[in-house]
Design an enzyme around this catalytic site. Structure first.
Site, PDB file in Angstrom:
ATOM      1  N   ASN A   1      -2.009   9.519   1.129  1.00 58.33           N
ATOM      2  CA  ASN A   1      -2.946   8.391   1.027  1.00 58.33           C
ATOM      3  C   ASN A   1      -3.937   8.573  -0.118  1.00 58.33           C
ATOM      4  O   ASN A   1      -4.924   9.306   0.031  1.00 58.33           O
ATOM      5  CB  ASN A   1      -3.678   8.207   2.350  1.00 58.33           C
TER       6      ASN A   1
ATOM      7  N   LYS B   1      11.758   3.215  -3.598  1.00 61.67           N
ATOM      8  CA  LYS B   1      11.224   4.407  -4.283  1.00 61.67           C
ATOM      9  C   LYS B   1      12.215   5.568  -4.192  1.00 61.67           C
ATOM     10  O   LYS B   1      12.403   6.327  -5.146  1.00 61.67           O
ATOM     11  CB  LYS B   1       9.892   4.806  -3.645  1.00 61.67           C
TER      12      LYS B   1
ATOM     13  N   TYR C   1      -4.843   0.491  -9.563  1.00 60.42           N
ATOM     14  CA  TYR C   1      -5.798   1.463  -9.000  1.00 60.42           C
ATOM     15  C   TYR C   1      -5.567   2.872  -9.559  1.00 60.42           C
ATOM     16  O   TYR C   1      -6.429   3.438 -10.235  1.00 60.42           O
ATOM     17  CB  TYR C   1      -5.680   1.420  -7.474  1.00 60.42           C
TER      18      TYR C   1
ATOM     19  N   LEU D   1      -0.300  -7.507 -15.172  1.00 62.97           N
ATOM     20  CA  LEU D   1      -1.518  -8.032 -14.533  1.00 62.97           C
ATOM     21  C   LEU D   1      -1.205  -8.846 -13.262  1.00 62.97           C
ATOM     22  O   LEU D   1      -1.999  -9.672 -12.848  1.00 62.97           O
ATOM     23  CB  LEU D   1      -2.365  -8.855 -15.523  1.00 62.97           C
TER      24      LEU D   1
ATOM     25  N   TYR E   1      10.305  -0.837   0.927  1.00 64.40           N
ATOM     26  CA  TYR E   1       9.391  -0.182  -0.021  1.00 64.40           C
ATOM     27  C   TYR E   1       9.808   1.279  -0.215  1.00 64.40           C
ATOM     28  O   TYR E   1      10.045   1.734  -1.333  1.00 64.40           O
ATOM     29  CB  TYR E   1       7.946  -0.279   0.481  1.00 64.40           C
TER      30      TYR E   1
ATOM     31  N   ALA F   1       3.747   1.198 -12.296  1.00 65.67           N
ATOM     32  CA  ALA F   1       3.937  -0.222 -11.980  1.00 65.67           C
ATOM     33  C   ALA F   1       4.903  -0.398 -10.819  1.00 65.67           C
ATOM     34  O   ALA F   1       6.076  -0.037 -10.919  1.00 65.67           O
ATOM     35  CB  ALA F   1       4.484  -0.940 -13.220  1.00 65.67           C
ATOM     36  N   ALA F   2       4.410  -0.942  -9.714  1.00 68.78           N
ATOM     37  CA  ALA F   2       5.268  -1.172  -8.543  1.00 68.78           C
ATOM     38  C   ALA F   2       4.525  -2.026  -7.531  1.00 68.78           C
ATOM     39  O   ALA F   2       3.295  -2.114  -7.570  1.00 68.78           O
ATOM     40  CB  ALA F   2       5.655   0.157  -7.901  1.00 68.78           C
TER      41      ALA F   2
HETATM   42  N1  UDP Z   1      -5.525   1.140   9.397  1.00 69.96           N
HETATM   43  C1  UDP Z   1      -6.321   0.558  10.360  1.00 69.96           C
HETATM   44  N2  UDP Z   1      -6.950  -0.615  10.071  1.00 69.96           N
HETATM   45  C2  UDP Z   1      -6.830  -1.247   8.872  1.00 69.96           C
HETATM   46  C3  UDP Z   1      -6.020  -0.637   7.869  1.00 69.96           C
HETATM   47  C4  UDP Z   1      -5.383   0.554   8.175  1.00 69.96           C
HETATM   48  O1  UDP Z   1      -6.468   1.084  11.468  1.00 69.96           O
HETATM   49  O2  UDP Z   1      -7.402  -2.322   8.686  1.00 69.96           O
HETATM   50  C5  UDP Z   1      -4.849   2.406   9.690  1.00 69.96           C
HETATM   51  C6  UDP Z   1      -3.336   2.348   9.533  1.00 69.96           C
HETATM   52  O3  UDP Z   1      -2.737   1.921  10.732  1.00 69.96           O
HETATM   53  C7  UDP Z   1      -3.009   3.807   9.176  1.00 69.96           C
HETATM   54  C8  UDP Z   1      -4.247   4.287   8.416  1.00 69.96           C
HETATM   55  O4  UDP Z   1      -5.291   3.365   8.750  1.00 69.96           O
HETATM   56  O5  UDP Z   1      -2.890   4.584  10.341  1.00 69.96           O
HETATM   57  C9  UDP Z   1      -4.073   4.291   6.925  1.00 69.96           C
HETATM   58  O6  UDP Z   1      -3.535   3.025   6.536  1.00 69.96           O
HETATM   59  P1  UDP Z   1      -3.422   2.574   5.038  1.00 69.96           P
HETATM   60  O7  UDP Z   1      -2.886   1.181   5.043  1.00 69.96           O
HETATM   61  O8  UDP Z   1      -4.714   2.813   4.339  1.00 69.96           O
HETATM   62  O9  UDP Z   1      -2.366   3.568   4.389  1.00 69.96           O
HETATM   63  P2  UDP Z   1      -0.859   3.971   4.824  1.00 69.96           P
HETATM   64  O10 UDP Z   1      -0.985   5.172   5.703  1.00 69.96           O
HETATM   65  O11 UDP Z   1      -0.266   2.795   5.504  1.00 69.96           O
HETATM   66  O12 UDP Z   1      -0.225   4.283   3.527  1.00 69.96           O
END
Ligand code: UDP
Length: 326
Positions: free
Chosen positions: A170, A145, A12, A34, A141, A74-75
């Site tokens: 995010n 990192k 991404y 990939l 995770y 890559a991770a």
């Molecule tokens: N979230 C949610 N429903 C989903 C996926 C994510 O409510 O199906 C919430 C999740 O609990 C977090 C926020 O959306 O509070 C962002 O989550 P995401 O997995 O996108 O990124 P993260 O913050 O975990 O890196």
């Protein structure tokens, strides 16, 4: 032409980075196994399929090219999976990163841009989170990192390898022209899932917890447009090329949005009703994660171009509409 190696360039963020690098006049080689990336996401430069565990391949790659620097995307990125299968995370995210760095040192390539994460901080003790915030990751995770960041500090001291670690909050959005976008399988991120619910590729979106200590009870996150993120990488690379030293930056917009606000904004952008289900909290989710990005703005002169949530979602929506329906 300045040549850059991009690992994970079929993923991404990596795929957007390649497009930004090529637009900025760099020559790019992508290395990707990939495993989670897509060959057709690499829309420019040279592509090499291979794994970072393959020291022989790395040796060959660095002998054939004269890279001015490496951007390492890559991770593996799934927190829950890292708890169930830590070996996979330490092997790929740490050991394979060390393979890459050791090859760089052997070949005298000493500029490295590292995709780090807000997960290195763990449960925040204050918000917004600046670079000095304590680092106590709460899952493999985040630890994998964090360990690379620690290794980077040691490699700078011992071998003069200069690095900039960028701790993403995010990452979201997509190429404004919708040539590229987010395509994880399985998808776990909020914005693409919400948009799949809008397009009908998914029946509903589950809100993970509505009883947090926030205004509307849902979690708050700091969403940063992937193209803005790539812009920071370009500035970081430039800084290293100019001879600046190693550094670490937190990357977000500095503004938090709740899960509920994301869904409401997506309804506005898509003009569709998005079916929502209230679910249990997801384990390990802090109520708020917001970056203090003042340092990157000040030191690298970065300004987000697509800072508002509506634009981020609009670009992601253009991409979602290109996805084949089920
Ligand atoms: N979230 C949610 N429903 C989903 C996926 C994510 O409510 O199906 C919430 C999740 O609990 C977090 C926020 O959306 O509070 C962002 O989550 P995401 O997995 O996108 O990124 P993260 O913050 O975990 O890196």
């Amino acid at each position: 032409m300045i040549e850059i190696l991009v690992t994970g360039g079929a993923g991404y963020i990596g795929s957007h980075m390649i497009s930004s690098l090529v637009d900025a006049g760099y020559k790019v080689v992508t290395l990707d196994n990939l495993y989670s990336g897509f060959r057709d996401a690499v829309i420019a430069g040279e592509f090499v399929e291979g794994d970072l565990s393959d020291r022989h391949l790395l040796e060959q790659l660095f002998s054939e090219h004269s890279f001015a620097g490496v951007m390492h995307f890559a991770a593996h990125i799934e927190v829950g999976e890292s708890v169930r299968n830590p070996a996979k995370y330490y092997r790929n995210n740490f050991t394979n990163a060390q393979n890459l760095l050791d090859t760089m040192v052997e070949h005298g390539v000493n500029r490295f841009i590292f995709s780090s994460t807000a997960a290195i901080f763990g449960e925040p003790s204050y918000i917004p989170i600046d670079e000095l915030h304590q680092k106590r990751p709460i899952n493999p995770y985040g630890r994998s990192k964090r360990m690379v960041e620690q290794l980077l500090a040691d490699y700078d001291r011992a071998y003069g390898l200069k690095s900039i670690a960028l701790r993403y909050f995010n990452a979201a959005g997509a190429d404004p022209l919708a040539r590229l976008g987010e395509r994880h399988d399985p998808e776990t991120h909020l914005i693409p899932l919400v948009l799949q619910a809008a397009s009908g590729r998914r029946e509903h979106i589950s809100i993970f917890g509505s009883d947090y200590d926030t205004a509307d009870g849902t979690c708050i996150r700091d969403y940063i447009h992937v193209v803005d993120l790539c812009q920071v990488h370009l500035l970081a690379l430039q800084a290293l090329l100019e001879g600046k030293g190693s550094n670490r930056y937190n990357l977000g917009n500095g503004q938090g949005y709740s899960v509920r606000e994301v869904i409401d904004t997506a309804e506005k952008v898509t003009q569709r009703k998005i079916p929502v289900i209230q679910s249990e909290r997801r384990e390990g989710d802090p109520a708020r994660l917001v970056a203090d990005s003042r340092r990157v703005r000040l030191e690298l002169g970065w300004k987000p171009r697509y800072g508002d949530l509506e634009t981020i979602i609009a670009h992601a929506w253009k991409w979602e509409q290109k996805m084949p329906s089920k």
